[in-house]
Write an enzyme that holds these catalytic residues in place. Sequence first.
Site, PDB file in Angstrom:
ATOM      1  N   TRP A 158      69.560  28.895  16.409  1.00  0.00           N
ATOM      2  CA  TRP A 158      70.221  28.387  15.207  1.00  0.00           C
ATOM      3  C   TRP A 158      69.309  28.350  13.983  1.00  0.00           C
ATOM      4  CZ3 TRP A 158      66.805  24.789  13.994  1.00  0.00           C
ATOM      5  CH2 TRP A 158      66.061  24.251  15.041  1.00  0.00           C
ATOM      6  N   GLY A 210      64.376  32.180  21.306  1.00  0.00           N
ATOM      7  CA  GLY A 210      64.640  30.768  21.546  1.00  0.00           C
ATOM      8  C   GLY A 210      63.447  30.096  22.170  1.00  0.00           C
ATOM      9  N   SER A 211      63.710  29.035  22.897  1.00  0.00           N
ATOM     10  CA  SER A 211      62.627  28.224  23.452  1.00  0.00           C
ATOM     11  C   SER A 211      62.210  28.753  24.825  1.00  0.00           C
ATOM     12  CB  SER A 211      63.129  26.789  23.614  1.00  0.00           C
ATOM     13  OG  SER A 211      64.155  26.801  24.592  1.00  0.00           O
ATOM     14  N   GLU A 246      61.495  36.436  22.536  1.00  0.00           N
ATOM     15  CA  GLU A 246      60.839  35.917  21.326  1.00  0.00           C
ATOM     16  C   GLU A 246      60.911  34.402  21.420  1.00  0.00           C
ATOM     17  OE1 GLU A 246      59.512  37.555  18.724  1.00  0.00           O
ATOM     18  OE2 GLU A 246      60.158  39.608  19.061  1.00  0.00           O
ATOM     19  N   LEU A 247      59.812  33.774  21.832  1.00  0.00           N
ATOM     20  CA  LEU A 247      59.884  32.345  22.159  1.00  0.00           C
ATOM     21  C   LEU A 247      59.071  31.493  21.173  1.00  0.00           C
ATOM     22  CD1 LEU A 247      59.701  32.851  26.032  1.00  0.00           C
ATOM     23  CD2 LEU A 247      61.699  32.867  24.534  1.00  0.00           C
ATOM     24  N   CYS A 281      59.686  29.196  14.303  1.00  0.00           N
ATOM     25  CA  CYS A 281      58.819  29.470  15.460  1.00  0.00           C
ATOM     26  C   CYS A 281      57.382  29.671  15.010  1.00  0.00           C
ATOM     27  CB  CYS A 281      59.323  30.682  16.227  1.00  0.00           C
ATOM     28  SG  CYS A 281      59.692  32.074  15.168  1.00  0.00           S
TER      29      CYS A 281
HETATM   30  P1  NAP Z   1      66.962  27.420  22.982  1.00  0.00           P
HETATM   31  O1  NAP Z   1      67.426  26.103  23.423  1.00  0.00           O
HETATM   32  O2  NAP Z   1      66.221  28.263  23.943  1.00  0.00           O
HETATM   33  O3  NAP Z   1      68.247  28.192  22.449  1.00  0.00           O
HETATM   34  C1  NAP Z   1      68.200  29.515  22.022  1.00  0.00           C
HETATM   35  C2  NAP Z   1      69.439  30.228  22.516  1.00  0.00           C
HETATM   36  O4  NAP Z   1      69.374  30.281  23.933  1.00  0.00           O
HETATM   37  C3  NAP Z   1      70.720  29.494  22.183  1.00  0.00           C
HETATM   38  O5  NAP Z   1      71.750  30.424  21.953  1.00  0.00           O
HETATM   39  C4  NAP Z   1      70.971  28.704  23.441  1.00  0.00           C
HETATM   40  O6  NAP Z   1      72.309  28.334  23.612  1.00  0.00           O
HETATM   41  C5  NAP Z   1      70.550  29.698  24.478  1.00  0.00           C
HETATM   42  N1  NAP Z   1      70.206  29.135  25.783  1.00  0.00           N
HETATM   43  C6  NAP Z   1      69.425  28.066  26.028  1.00  0.00           C
HETATM   44  N2  NAP Z   1      69.332  27.870  27.367  1.00  0.00           N
HETATM   45  C7  NAP Z   1      70.066  28.829  27.957  1.00  0.00           C
HETATM   46  C8  NAP Z   1      70.366  29.149  29.312  1.00  0.00           C
HETATM   47  N3  NAP Z   1      69.880  28.444  30.326  1.00  0.00           N
HETATM   48  N4  NAP Z   1      71.163  30.199  29.553  1.00  0.00           N
HETATM   49  C9  NAP Z   1      71.670  30.925  28.546  1.00  0.00           C
HETATM   50  N5  NAP Z   1      71.425  30.672  27.239  1.00  0.00           N
HETATM   51  C10 NAP Z   1      70.626  29.636  26.947  1.00  0.00           C
HETATM   52  O7  NAP Z   1      66.063  27.335  21.697  1.00  0.00           O
HETATM   53  P2  NAP Z   1      66.205  26.298  20.525  1.00  0.00           P
HETATM   54  O8  NAP Z   1      65.441  25.104  20.915  1.00  0.00           O
HETATM   55  O9  NAP Z   1      67.577  26.105  20.095  1.00  0.00           O
HETATM   56  O10 NAP Z   1      65.456  27.123  19.380  1.00  0.00           O
HETATM   57  C11 NAP Z   1      64.219  26.812  18.944  1.00  0.00           C
HETATM   58  C12 NAP Z   1      63.164  27.539  19.736  1.00  0.00           C
HETATM   59  O11 NAP Z   1      63.242  28.935  19.442  1.00  0.00           O
HETATM   60  C13 NAP Z   1      61.781  27.126  19.351  1.00  0.00           C
HETATM   61  O12 NAP Z   1      60.991  27.028  20.494  1.00  0.00           O
HETATM   62  C14 NAP Z   1      61.312  28.261  18.454  1.00  0.00           C
HETATM   63  O13 NAP Z   1      59.921  28.363  18.370  1.00  0.00           O
HETATM   64  C15 NAP Z   1      61.962  29.429  19.101  1.00  0.00           C
HETATM   65  N6  NAP Z   1      62.094  30.575  18.176  1.00  0.00           N
HETATM   66  C16 NAP Z   1      61.362  31.698  18.405  1.00  0.00           C
HETATM   67  C17 NAP Z   1      61.437  32.761  17.511  1.00  0.00           C
HETATM   68  C18 NAP Z   1      60.638  34.025  17.718  1.00  0.00           C
HETATM   69  O14 NAP Z   1      60.946  35.017  17.085  1.00  0.00           O
HETATM   70  N7  NAP Z   1      59.642  34.038  18.579  1.00  0.00           N
HETATM   71  C19 NAP Z   1      62.271  32.672  16.401  1.00  0.00           C
HETATM   72  C20 NAP Z   1      63.007  31.514  16.215  1.00  0.00           C
HETATM   73  C21 NAP Z   1      62.926  30.468  17.117  1.00  0.00           C
HETATM   74  P3  NAP Z   1      72.826  26.834  23.257  1.00  0.00           P
HETATM   75  O15 NAP Z   1      72.650  26.669  21.794  1.00  0.00           O
HETATM   76  O16 NAP Z   1      74.249  26.874  23.679  1.00  0.00           O
HETATM   77  O17 NAP Z   1      71.994  25.886  24.050  1.00  0.00           O
END
Ligand code: NAP
Length: 472
Positions: free
Chosen positions: A130, A206-207, A228-229, A262
């Site tokens: 998001w 994501g995370s 990309e975490l 991130c």
């Molecule tokens: P997240 O919880 O991992 O969510 C990211 C996406 O993954 C969302 O669409 C989420 O869906 C989905 N997701 C989560 N758990 C899942 C599962 N078990 N099965 C399937 N889909 C799943 O990450 P966030 O906390 O929202 O985002 C922030 C994180 O992203 C931070 O750690 C940040 O550093 C990282 N990030 C990395 C980059 C990069 O390029 N390296 C860029 C931006 C952000 P839901 O929303 O429905 O849970």
Amino acid sequence: MAYQTINPYTNEVVKTYDEATPEYIESSLAQAQKLYKQWRNDPVATRIPVLRKLAQIFRDETDSLAKVLTVDMGKLYSEAQGEVQLCAMIADYYADNAEKFLAPRKIDSIAGDAQLENHPLGVLMAVEPWNFPYYQMMRIFAPNFAAGDPIVYKHAANTPASALAFEDAVKRAGAPAGSLTNLFLSYDQVEQVIADPRVQGVALTGSKRGGTAVAAAAGKYLKKSTMELGGVDAFIVAHDADMAQVNEIAPRARLYNVGQVCTSSKRFIVTENHYDEFLANLKKSFAAAKLGDPMDPNTTLAPMNSKKAKEKLQEQVDEAVQNGATLAFVHDPVDSDGQFFLPTILTDIAKDNPAYGQEMFGPVAQVYKVKDDDEAIALANDTDLGLGGIVFAGSAEYGAELASRMETGQVYVNTFFSSLPELEFGGVKQSGYGRELGQNGIMSFVNQELVVKRDAPADNLAGGLVTAAHFN
Ligand code: NAP
């Protein structure tokens, strides 16, 4: 899991969306697969006009597209406008360069006339976060659309309107049905889609939590993946850094997008000769942050994206302090029910503190004092994550020397961290694998098919295999 827009400034539940039905998932995959089969035979050039039109849409409709972001996840309207403009740049970049990047590569070989041809791989599943709802989508869409890979995607549960606005823009740009399909999926459905034999690649931003689950599914079904975490990026202030520059950039590096980036600088690692000045300036800058309506141009710090994110960050800060960290600064309270997190500075974080090396995804700066530059590098590398980083040093050359010693994916020396279409983006260690953007970003999901041709078999080839003797 509810797909729902809750405006984090007003707390209004703007809209709730139904999850995708099994029938819709099936028809989306079937359509994407049909398109892939067609795209196998179409040259890259046939898709370029759609990217150009998409860039135009993002430029022409910057304001309305930006507003969707601000309502969905609360970011400053001005920052949302910047995100939309960056999306236009990415679409244009791949329109300009995709044919060149995907051109066959000749290989000088004794086997014959050899070349690597870049063909699409097939349907991809993308899972996106998001924090930059359009930019994250454009990073995956533009290169893979050019390459000929249709995409189905699951966006974050709290940015459904952005997910749909992006899909709609792609449709209006003239992309054929099946090019990009938004699916409001549950986690179980994400795994089912990954398991589907039509899906050939999986990309997640994501995370670590989301990444671990989705990478495990990709591994289980042997699908190529990129991850990309998160990061705990270091901002190193070397012994000879120009403090006027540092003082200007450091607060922005932490507070941009409310610290929900991130590659935000999450750990400021400061040599002891600069420490007191650094801390004093950071406090001053954090105190000056103006929290308020993200649509108001005078606001400099928006609410966080959700109540849940705010509560999690507060728990992390509380735990850090309970374990000995010093709460060096907290911004004055703000009179609003919005999901504001007061800019905070933590110091004295010992190695055994859970906060040490922990990603804090919001406006909280961890500041560490070190003896010298070597100690700064050692501390920067003392983490399981390695996404980005910033170094300020007395010269660009010396800063680059320090940067090269950092175990991370990307470092900016004497400047602000930026993401641009031509610059490869990605991390090492538990920050993920693979790269998005740039030339590498278009190669992640192509079949680099080797074709070796000659007019007649070579004399010294035995049964189609080159013998070891042949090479000697
Ligand atoms: P997240 O919880 O991992 O969510 C990211 C996406 O993954 C969302 O669409 C989420 O869906 C989905 N997701 C989560 N758990 C899942 C599962 N078990 N099965 C399937 N889909 C799943 O990450 P966030 O906390 O929202 O985002 C922030 C994180 O992203 C931070 O750690 C940040 O550093 C990282 N990030 C990395 C980059 C990069 O390029 N390296 C860029 C931006 C952000 P839901 O929303 O429905 O849970």
